[in-house]
Design a protein around this motif. Structure first.
Motif, PDB file in Angstrom:
ATOM      1  N   ILE A 157     -16.437  -0.031 -10.458  1.00 32.85           N
ATOM      2  CA  ILE A 157     -16.129   0.852  -9.329  1.00 32.85           C
ATOM      3  C   ILE A 157     -16.526   0.215  -8.000  1.00 32.85           C
ATOM      4  CG2 ILE A 157     -16.733   3.051  -8.219  1.00 32.85           C
ATOM      5  CD1 ILE A 157     -16.974   4.256 -11.029  1.00 32.85           C
ATOM      6  N   PHE A 158     -17.710  -0.436  -7.996  1.00 32.90           N
ATOM      7  CA  PHE A 158     -18.261  -0.962  -6.747  1.00 32.90           C
ATOM      8  C   PHE A 158     -18.126  -2.480  -6.624  1.00 32.90           C
ATOM      9  CE2 PHE A 158     -20.259   3.164  -7.309  1.00 32.90           C
ATOM     10  CZ  PHE A 158     -20.092   3.714  -6.059  1.00 32.90           C
ATOM     11  N   ASN A 159     -17.260  -3.058  -7.473  1.00 32.36           N
ATOM     12  CA  ASN A 159     -16.825  -4.443  -7.315  1.00 32.36           C
ATOM     13  C   ASN A 159     -17.982  -5.436  -7.249  1.00 32.36           C
ATOM     14  OD1 ASN A 159     -14.763  -6.335  -7.205  1.00 32.36           O
ATOM     15  ND2 ASN A 159     -14.635  -6.308  -4.963  1.00 32.36           N
ATOM     16  N   GLY A 160     -18.898  -5.330  -8.220  1.00 31.81           N
ATOM     17  CA  GLY A 160     -19.943  -6.335  -8.358  1.00 31.81           C
ATOM     18  C   GLY A 160     -21.103  -6.218  -7.392  1.00 31.81           C
ATOM     19  N   GLU A 161     -21.267  -5.074  -6.743  1.00 31.78           N
ATOM     20  CA  GLU A 161     -22.376  -4.905  -5.800  1.00 31.78           C
ATOM     21  C   GLU A 161     -23.726  -4.944  -6.520  1.00 31.78           C
ATOM     22  OE1 GLU A 161     -22.339  -1.622  -3.110  1.00 31.78           O
ATOM     23  OE2 GLU A 161     -20.205  -1.843  -2.644  1.00 31.78           O
TER      24      GLU A 161
ATOM     25  N   ASN B 231     -33.868  -5.812 -13.323  1.00 24.73           N
ATOM     26  CA  ASN B 231     -33.625  -4.798 -12.296  1.00 24.73           C
ATOM     27  C   ASN B 231     -33.599  -3.403 -12.926  1.00 24.73           C
ATOM     28  OD1 ASN B 231     -32.713  -6.502  -9.720  1.00 24.73           O
ATOM     29  ND2 ASN B 231     -31.859  -7.468 -11.540  1.00 24.73           N
ATOM     30  N   ALA B 232     -34.493  -3.194 -13.869  1.00 23.16           N
ATOM     31  CA  ALA B 232     -34.461  -1.991 -14.701  1.00 23.16           C
ATOM     32  C   ALA B 232     -34.654  -0.705 -13.910  1.00 23.16           C
ATOM     33  CB  ALA B 232     -35.521  -2.090 -15.795  1.00 23.16           C
ATOM     34  N   ALA B 233     -35.369  -0.760 -12.808  1.00 26.48           N
ATOM     35  CA  ALA B 233     -35.626   0.453 -12.034  1.00 26.48           C
ATOM     36  C   ALA B 233     -34.335   1.091 -11.518  1.00 26.48           C
ATOM     37  CB  ALA B 233     -36.557   0.150 -10.864  1.00 26.48           C
ATOM     38  N   GLU B 234     -33.276   0.291 -11.396  1.00 28.27           N
ATOM     39  CA  GLU B 234     -32.003   0.834 -10.934  1.00 28.27           C
ATOM     40  C   GLU B 234     -31.297   1.631 -12.026  1.00 28.27           C
ATOM     41  OE1 GLU B 234     -29.876  -2.608  -9.732  1.00 28.27           O
ATOM     42  OE2 GLU B 234     -31.220  -3.071  -8.052  1.00 28.27           O
ATOM     43  N   SER B 235     -31.574   1.284 -13.292  1.00 27.34           N
ATOM     44  CA  SER B 235     -30.863   1.889 -14.414  1.00 27.34           C
ATOM     45  C   SER B 235     -31.641   2.997 -15.102  1.00 27.34           C
ATOM     46  CB  SER B 235     -30.516   0.813 -15.459  1.00 27.34           C
ATOM     47  OG  SER B 235     -29.727  -0.205 -14.889  1.00 27.34           O
ATOM     48  N   ALA B 236     -32.964   2.934 -15.059  1.00 27.09           N
ATOM     49  CA  ALA B 236     -33.797   3.897 -15.768  1.00 27.09           C
ATOM     50  C   ALA B 236     -33.913   5.201 -14.995  1.00 27.09           C
ATOM     51  CB  ALA B 236     -35.186   3.311 -16.006  1.00 27.09           C
ATOM     52  N   PRO B 237     -33.847   6.341 -15.679  1.00 29.64           N
ATOM     53  CA  PRO B 237     -34.036   7.614 -14.992  1.00 29.64           C
ATOM     54  C   PRO B 237     -35.346   7.658 -14.207  1.00 29.64           C
ATOM     55  CG  PRO B 237     -33.270   7.959 -17.237  1.00 29.64           C
ATOM     56  CD  PRO B 237     -33.574   6.500 -17.110  1.00 29.64           C
TER      57      PRO B 237
ATOM     58  N   VAL C   9     -23.115   0.754 -20.545  1.00 28.18           N
ATOM     59  CA  VAL C   9     -21.759   1.101 -20.108  1.00 28.18           C
ATOM     60  C   VAL C   9     -21.793   1.756 -18.733  1.00 28.18           C
ATOM     61  CG1 VAL C   9     -19.709   2.478 -20.645  1.00 28.18           C
ATOM     62  CG2 VAL C   9     -20.864   1.190 -22.454  1.00 28.18           C
ATOM     63  N   GLN C  10     -22.832   2.521 -18.426  1.00 34.51           N
ATOM     64  CA  GLN C  10     -22.971   3.038 -17.057  1.00 34.51           C
ATOM     65  C   GLN C  10     -23.038   1.881 -16.060  1.00 34.51           C
ATOM     66  OE1 GLN C  10     -26.429   5.559 -18.266  1.00 34.51           O
ATOM     67  NE2 GLN C  10     -25.547   7.058 -16.868  1.00 34.51           N
ATOM     68  N   GLN C  11     -23.783   0.842 -16.402  1.00 33.05           N
ATOM     69  CA  GLN C  11     -23.875  -0.325 -15.527  1.00 33.05           C
ATOM     70  C   GLN C  11     -22.511  -1.003 -15.385  1.00 33.05           C
ATOM     71  OE1 GLN C  11     -26.266  -1.333 -13.668  1.00 33.05           O
ATOM     72  NE2 GLN C  11     -25.873  -3.480 -13.187  1.00 33.05           N
ATOM     73  N   ILE C  12     -21.797  -1.155 -16.491  1.00 30.08           N
ATOM     74  CA  ILE C  12     -20.474  -1.784 -16.454  1.00 30.08           C
ATOM     75  C   ILE C  12     -19.528  -0.996 -15.557  1.00 30.08           C
ATOM     76  CG2 ILE C  12     -18.403  -2.239 -17.844  1.00 30.08           C
ATOM     77  CD1 ILE C  12     -20.338  -2.979 -20.167  1.00 30.08           C
TER      78      ILE C  12
ATOM     79  N   LEU D   4     -27.357  -1.074  -6.907  1.00 28.40           N
ATOM     80  CA  LEU D   4     -26.813   0.264  -7.120  1.00 28.40           C
ATOM     81  C   LEU D   4     -27.809   1.111  -7.928  1.00 28.40           C
ATOM     82  CD1 LEU D   4     -23.170  -0.714  -8.181  1.00 28.40           C
ATOM     83  CD2 LEU D   4     -23.901   0.170  -5.949  1.00 28.40           C
ATOM     84  N   PRO D   5     -28.166   2.293  -7.441  1.00 29.88           N
ATOM     85  CA  PRO D   5     -29.072   3.173  -8.196  1.00 29.88           C
ATOM     86  C   PRO D   5     -28.304   3.908  -9.293  1.00 29.88           C
ATOM     87  CG  PRO D   5     -28.466   4.230  -6.137  1.00 29.88           C
ATOM     88  CD  PRO D   5     -27.803   2.869  -6.134  1.00 29.88           C
ATOM     89  N   VAL D   6     -27.982   3.193 -10.350  1.00 31.76           N
ATOM     90  CA  VAL D   6     -27.025   3.681 -11.347  1.00 31.76           C
ATOM     91  C   VAL D   6     -27.500   4.972 -12.013  1.00 31.76           C
ATOM     92  CG1 VAL D   6     -25.832   3.110 -13.497  1.00 31.76           C
ATOM     93  CG2 VAL D   6     -26.115   1.373 -11.724  1.00 31.76           C
TER      94      VAL D   6
END
Length: 299
Positions: free
Chosen positions: A54-58, A238-244, A46-49, A61-63
């Motif tokens: 917010i950023f219109n499909g960019e 692209n897990a590095a963008e989502s993982a702490p 849901v953070q990714q969604i 992003l370092p979520v």
């Protein structure tokens, strides 16, 4: 017009993971978004969604960095809160707290995600089993530890499951307290209840529901990009963008943190009696309609 009774913080919760006092000095903005789960229920998804809306499909992003877990006790308050305050985008924050431990803002938007507790604990076991020494050092050796240290689990996920049930959420926190607190406020106008099953079944429909709740118009020219970037396959790649910390706390890195995203793995290992143990306790701890929703996603 009926007066809304907004939740009020009742107590602090501090543990090997939590420091609920983080919220005491947090300065809300009117458009803040708070994403909440018990844990391992689709938080990162849901953070990714939300980031995609917010950023219109960019891409890129370092979520995990953009959407910090506010009540995690590391890093300390004097480091975490200024970093959040410095964000200039629409903020989307993460919590695993029950409502009574939060400073609740009537102007923020809250998204709560539920999932069958058996699926949760299978995912949590993988999370803790594959955590590396840095993970355990960060939680157990940094200043401010309250209560017992968290230990690496043993070889049996079934034993882990029974201990979690028998000790009301050990070694983390109570599922029942968390779910009950959010279920009690599900009808507030700034709360949206989602379920992992429904995200799996109809992700496009659920994303549109989230967008409408957050008052974010969808740019249809970016819709396919948004769907692609919210898929499990994309998030795993692209897990590095989502993982702490880019996955630095897990053996195998970020792709270990983004695990399988599947339900029902417990069915191959639990006997009928062991599986029914969860249902029995759920029926004792939750209202019938809440227990049904948590299990199935249906009201």
């Amino acid at each position: 017009m009926k007066t809304i009774k907004w939740p009020v913080k009742k107590q602090e919760l501090q543990s090997n993971h939590f420091d609920s006092t983080m919220w005491n000095d947090f300065k809300f903005r009117d458009d803040d978004i708070v994403i909440s789960t018990y844990a391992k229920s689709g938080t990162t998804w849901v953070q990714q969604i939300v980031s995609q809306l917010i950023f219109n499909g960019e891409t890129g992003l370092p979520v995990a960095e953009m959407s910090p877990w506010v009540d995690l006790r590391v890093p300390p308050k004097h480091v975490k809160l200024p970093a959040i305050e410095a964000q200039n985008h629409r903020r989307f924050l993460k919590t695993h707290l029950p409502v009574e431990n939060l400073n609740f803002s009537p102007k923020a938007k809250y998204i709560y995600i539920g999932r069958d507790g058996r699926d949760v604990i299978w995912s949590m076991y993988h999370h803790h089993l594959n955590a590396n020494d840095k993970f355990y050092e960060a939680l157990n050796e940094s200043p401010g530890l309250v209560g017992p240290k968290i230990e690496r689990p043993g070889d049996s996920v079934v034993e882990y499951y029974h201990e979690w049930l028998d000790k009301d959420g050990y070694p983390i926190w109570s599922l029942w307290d968390n779910v009950n607190s959010w279920w009690a406020i599900k009808d507030l106008p700034n709360v949206l209840m989602l379920h992992f099953n429904n995200l799996k079944k109809d992700m496009p429909g659920e994303i549109r529901k989230i967008a409408a709740f957050l008052d974010i118009p969808i740019d249809e020219s970016k819709w396919n990009d948004i769907l692609t970037h919210c898929s499990f396959e994309y998030m795993k790649e692209n897990a590095a963008e989502s993982a702490p910390l880019g996955g630095a706390f897990w053996e195998g890195g970020a792709k270990t943190f983004i695990n399988k995203g599947t339900n029902g793995r417990w069915k191959d290992l639990l006997s009928e009696e062991e599986a029914a143990k969860y249902d029995k306790i759920a029926s004792e701890k939750l209202l019938p309609e809440c227990a049904r929703w948590l299990k199935t996603g249906e009201y």
